[in-house]
Design an enzyme around this catalytic site. Sequence first.
Site, PDB file in Angstrom:
ATOM      1  N   ASP A  30      -8.975 -19.212 -28.276  1.00 49.19           N
ATOM      2  CA  ASP A  30      -8.711 -18.328 -29.254  1.00 49.19           C
ATOM      3  C   ASP A  30      -9.390 -18.595 -30.493  1.00 49.19           C
ATOM      4  O   ASP A  30      -9.931 -19.682 -30.639  1.00 49.19           O
ATOM      5  CB  ASP A  30      -7.164 -18.477 -29.559  1.00 49.19           C
ATOM      6  CG  ASP A  30      -6.546 -17.021 -30.384  1.00 49.19           C
ATOM      7  OD1 ASP A  30      -5.866 -16.336 -29.722  1.00 49.19           O
ATOM      8  OD2 ASP A  30      -6.987 -16.893 -31.355  1.00 49.19           O
ATOM      9  N   THR A 121      -5.513  -3.644 -23.474  1.00 48.83           N
ATOM     10  CA  THR A 121      -5.410  -2.153 -23.092  1.00 48.83           C
ATOM     11  C   THR A 121      -6.494  -1.517 -23.763  1.00 48.83           C
ATOM     12  O   THR A 121      -6.898  -1.627 -25.133  1.00 48.83           O
ATOM     13  CB  THR A 121      -4.022  -1.686 -23.460  1.00 48.83           C
ATOM     14  OG1 THR A 121      -2.878  -2.468 -22.899  1.00 48.83           O
ATOM     15  CG2 THR A 121      -3.890  -0.043 -23.388  1.00 48.83           C
ATOM     16  N   LEU A 270      15.727   5.343 -19.596  1.00 47.62           N
ATOM     17  CA  LEU A 270      16.652   6.302 -19.980  1.00 47.62           C
ATOM     18  C   LEU A 270      17.750   5.819 -20.917  1.00 47.62           C
ATOM     19  O   LEU A 270      18.962   5.820 -20.778  1.00 47.62           O
ATOM     20  CB  LEU A 270      17.098   7.349 -18.999  1.00 47.62           C
ATOM     21  CG  LEU A 270      16.200   8.138 -18.082  1.00 47.62           C
ATOM     22  CD1 LEU A 270      17.224   8.716 -16.874  1.00 47.62           C
ATOM     23  CD2 LEU A 270      15.672   9.118 -19.029  1.00 47.62           C
ATOM     24  N   CYS A 280       2.506  -1.887 -28.251  1.00 44.96           N
ATOM     25  CA  CYS A 280       1.605  -1.153 -27.256  1.00 44.96           C
ATOM     26  C   CYS A 280       2.011   0.390 -27.388  1.00 44.96           C
ATOM     27  O   CYS A 280       1.054   0.960 -27.658  1.00 44.96           O
ATOM     28  CB  CYS A 280       2.290  -1.708 -26.167  1.00 44.96           C
ATOM     29  SG  CYS A 280       1.765  -3.370 -25.611  1.00 44.96           S
ATOM     30  N   ARG A 347       6.014  -6.243 -34.564  1.00 41.41           N
ATOM     31  CA  ARG A 347       5.108  -5.362 -34.882  1.00 41.41           C
ATOM     32  C   ARG A 347       5.572  -4.078 -34.640  1.00 41.41           C
ATOM     33  O   ARG A 347       6.021  -3.755 -33.186  1.00 41.41           O
ATOM     34  CB  ARG A 347       3.826  -5.623 -34.001  1.00 41.41           C
ATOM     35  CG  ARG A 347       3.015  -6.775 -34.342  1.00 41.41           C
ATOM     36  CD  ARG A 347       1.821  -7.208 -33.574  1.00 41.41           C
ATOM     37  NE  ARG A 347       2.280  -7.669 -32.357  1.00 41.41           N
ATOM     38  CZ  ARG A 347       1.165  -8.167 -31.225  1.00 41.41           C
ATOM     39  NH1 ARG A 347       0.190  -7.895 -31.469  1.00 41.41           N
ATOM     40  NH2 ARG A 347       1.833  -8.555 -30.193  1.00 41.41           N
TER      41      ARG A 347
HETATM   42  P1  NAD Z   1      -1.925 -10.568 -29.912  1.00 43.64           P
HETATM   43  O1  NAD Z   1      -2.476 -10.112 -31.205  1.00 43.64           O
HETATM   44  O2  NAD Z   1      -0.574 -11.280 -29.716  1.00 43.64           O
HETATM   45  O3  NAD Z   1      -3.094 -11.627 -29.287  1.00 43.64           O
HETATM   46  C1  NAD Z   1      -4.361 -11.376 -29.445  1.00 43.64           C
HETATM   47  C2  NAD Z   1      -5.100 -12.785 -29.560  1.00 43.64           C
HETATM   48  O4  NAD Z   1      -6.545 -12.553 -29.575  1.00 43.64           O
HETATM   49  C3  NAD Z   1      -4.808 -13.447 -30.991  1.00 43.64           C
HETATM   50  O5  NAD Z   1      -4.127 -14.713 -30.930  1.00 43.64           O
HETATM   51  C4  NAD Z   1      -6.094 -13.523 -31.784  1.00 43.64           C
HETATM   52  O6  NAD Z   1      -6.152 -14.471 -32.884  1.00 43.64           O
HETATM   53  C5  NAD Z   1      -7.131 -13.522 -30.593  1.00 43.64           C
HETATM   54  N1  NAD Z   1      -8.541 -13.158 -30.857  1.00 43.64           N
HETATM   55  C6  NAD Z   1      -8.818 -11.977 -31.548  1.00 43.64           C
HETATM   56  N2  NAD Z   1     -10.068 -12.099 -31.524  1.00 43.64           N
HETATM   57  C7  NAD Z   1     -10.797 -13.196 -30.672  1.00 43.64           C
HETATM   58  C8  NAD Z   1     -12.117 -13.623 -30.576  1.00 43.64           C
HETATM   59  N3  NAD Z   1     -13.225 -12.901 -30.889  1.00 43.64           N
HETATM   60  N4  NAD Z   1     -12.286 -14.727 -29.562  1.00 43.64           N
HETATM   61  C9  NAD Z   1     -10.888 -15.280 -29.419  1.00 43.64           C
HETATM   62  N5  NAD Z   1      -9.502 -14.967 -29.664  1.00 43.64           N
HETATM   63  C10 NAD Z   1      -9.620 -13.787 -30.467  1.00 43.64           C
HETATM   64  O7  NAD Z   1      -1.995  -9.220 -28.811  1.00 43.64           O
HETATM   65  P2  NAD Z   1      -1.226  -8.866 -27.616  1.00 43.64           P
HETATM   66  O8  NAD Z   1      -0.019  -8.556 -27.776  1.00 43.64           O
HETATM   67  O9  NAD Z   1      -1.578 -10.345 -26.694  1.00 43.64           O
HETATM   68  O10 NAD Z   1      -2.160  -7.998 -27.040  1.00 43.64           O
HETATM   69  C11 NAD Z   1      -3.624  -8.308 -26.486  1.00 43.64           C
HETATM   70  C12 NAD Z   1      -3.825  -7.115 -25.577  1.00 43.64           C
HETATM   71  O11 NAD Z   1      -3.079  -6.640 -24.500  1.00 43.64           O
HETATM   72  C13 NAD Z   1      -3.847  -5.561 -26.461  1.00 43.64           C
HETATM   73  O12 NAD Z   1      -4.878  -4.598 -26.194  1.00 43.64           O
HETATM   74  C14 NAD Z   1      -2.527  -5.175 -26.110  1.00 43.64           C
HETATM   75  O13 NAD Z   1      -2.397  -3.694 -26.220  1.00 43.64           O
HETATM   76  C15 NAD Z   1      -2.550  -5.462 -24.534  1.00 43.64           C
HETATM   77  N6  NAD Z   1      -1.275  -5.521 -23.972  1.00 43.64           N
HETATM   78  C16 NAD Z   1      -0.157  -6.004 -24.807  1.00 43.64           C
HETATM   79  C17 NAD Z   1       1.229  -6.235 -24.310  1.00 43.64           C
HETATM   80  C18 NAD Z   1       2.200  -6.790 -24.859  1.00 43.64           C
HETATM   81  O14 NAD Z   1       3.358  -6.557 -24.678  1.00 43.64           O
HETATM   82  N7  NAD Z   1       1.901  -7.441 -26.011  1.00 43.64           N
HETATM   83  C19 NAD Z   1       1.295  -5.848 -22.843  1.00 43.64           C
HETATM   84  C20 NAD Z   1       0.286  -5.325 -22.058  1.00 43.64           C
HETATM   85  C21 NAD Z   1      -0.893  -5.310 -22.776  1.00 43.64           C
END
Ligand code: NAD
Length: 469
Positions: A30, A121, A270, A280, A347
Site C-alpha cells: 500500500d 472493479t 429482495l 460499490c 462510504r
Molecule cells: P479501499 O479504498 O478500501 O482500498 C484501496 C487501497 O489502495 C487503499 O488502501 C489505498 O491506500 C491503496 N492504494 C491506492 N493507490 C495505490 C498505489 N498506487 N499503490 C499502492 N496502494 C495504493 O478500496 P476497496 O473497497 O478495497 O476497493 C478496491 C477495488 O475493489 C475497487 O475497485 C472496488 O470497486 C473493488 N471492490 C470492492 C468491494 C468492496 O466491497 N469494498 C467488493 C468488490 C470489488
Amino acid sequence: MRIAVVGSGYVGLVAGACFAELGHDVTLVDNDAAKIAALHKGEVPIHERFLPELLQRHRGSRLSFSGNLRQAALESAVIFIAVGTPPTEEGEADLSYVESVAREVAGAVNGGYKIVVEKSTVPVYTSTWVRKVMLLNGAQESSFDVASNPEFLREGTAVTDFLYPDRIVVGADNERCAAVLREIYRPMTDGSYYRGKNAVPGPDGVRVPPRLIVTSTKSAELIKHASNAFLAMKISFINAVASVCENVGADVSQVCEGIGTDSRIGPRFLSPGVGYGGSCFPKDLMAFRAVARECGYDFSLLDEVIRINEDMRQRFLRKVRNALWTLKGKRLAVLGLSFKGGTDDVRESPALCLVELLLKEGSQIVAYDPAATERAREVLGDRVTFAANPYEAAGGADALLVLTDWEEFAALDLDRLREQLRYPIVIDGRNLYNPEQMAAHGIHYYSIGRPPAAPKSQPANAGTAPGSH
Ligand code: NAD
C-alpha cells in the site's frame, strides 16, 4: 506461488490474507505508510469477521506488508491490483490509481513471465489500457499478461465470501495465463482447502468446491459491472414494489415471500429499505452506464435504478415527517451509520445521507453504530452526538430511526427501548421488526412497504406527532 496484492483496503487486505490462507506467499502493498505501519504492528484496519484471525495466523510467515511496490512486483509471479476506482465528477471510473500501479509495475516484469491481474472493479477495456501503459513504460511484450479476476465479496462477510464463493471468474486471453490463475485457486477448486482442519468455517448450506469460470478479459470485466447492476436493480425493483404496497395497504414482506420463492427469482436482495449504498453499487452503476454510453448503447434502465434508489431516501424522510409532523428541534435517535450491517464502512452510506438531511431540517441526532462510529465521526464531526449503545441513543428521543441492518438491532430489548424514548415511535428503514410485535410492546411502528402498527388503544396514524422541545 509468490503473489503481490497492491492496495490493502477492504478487498486487497482480505484477498491477501485469504491467498496466504490458501498456502501462497503474499506481499500486501500500500502507498499509505500509516496503513502499512499499522499492519506491521498487528493492527487490523477494518472491521471484518475472521480477518483478525487470518492476519494473526499468517503475519510474519506467509504474509508480509510493504510500501515498496517495485520490490514486491520483482519478487512475485502474480501481481493483483486492488486499488480504489472511485467515480469521477462525470460518473466514470477514475482509473488513475490503476494506471499508476501499471506504470510502476512495468519496470519489474522483465526477465521472466508475470501476470498482472485486475482485482479492482474496472470498466471493459481496462486490461487493454493496462497492457498499453506497461509497454510504454518499458515492459517487454512477452514478459507479461494482463488478466481480470473480479471480486464479488461483500463487506461484513468478506472472508467467507472470498473463501466460499458462488464462482470464481478468471478473464484470461491465453491458456498460459489462465493456468496460473487456476493454480492460485486450486486449493479451493479441488476442495483440499475445505478438508483442512483449520479452514475458516463456511456459511450454512454452502456448496463446495466452487466452480471456476474462464472467460475473455473483456467478458470478465463486464461480468462484474453487470452483476452489480443486476443486484442494484433487484433492490430498486423491490423498493418500487414496496412503494406500491404502501399506496394500496399491502404488505411487502408477504409479497417478497410470494415472489422470492419462485426459483427463477430467488429471495436474496429482495429486502426493501432506504436503498443501496456503499463504495460499490453507486459508483459501479454510474461507471457501467458511462461504459454503455461510450460504446453507443443508451442503458436507461440503469438511470431508473439510480432514480428509485435516490427516491427511497426522500420517501423515508417523508415517513419521518408524517410520523413526527415537524422536524426542527426534534431529538432523534439513529441506529446504524454504516452502509450496511457487519461493516464499519460509511462510504455512500444511506444512513449518513439521511442523517445529513435530518440535520438540515434542524433535528438533533444521537446516533449509535456497533462499528462505524469512528468513521462516521470523521464525516459528521460534532454535529451529531454519538451514544455508547442503542438504549443510550434512545434516551429522551422523540423517535428512534433504524437506518442500518445490523443483526444486533433486531435483538434489542423492546420494553427497555420504549422506556428510554420520550415518545414510543420507531421508524424502521430496514424492516428489522415484526409490526405486530412492536405494537404489542407499546410502540408506534413505521416501516417500508408495510402498514404502520400502533399499540392496541391507539390508531396507527393518529396522535403520534409530539410537539418540539
Ligand atoms: P479501499 O479504498 O478500501 O482500498 C484501496 C487501497 O489502495 C487503499 O488502501 C489505498 O491506500 C491503496 N492504494 C491506492 N493507490 C495505490 C498505489 N498506487 N499503490 C499502492 N496502494 C495504493 O478500496 P476497496 O473497497 O478495497 O476497493 C478496491 C477495488 O475493489 C475497487 O475497485 C472496488 O470497486 C473493488 N471492490 C470492492 C468491494 C468492496 O466491497 N469494498 C467488493 C468488490 C470489488
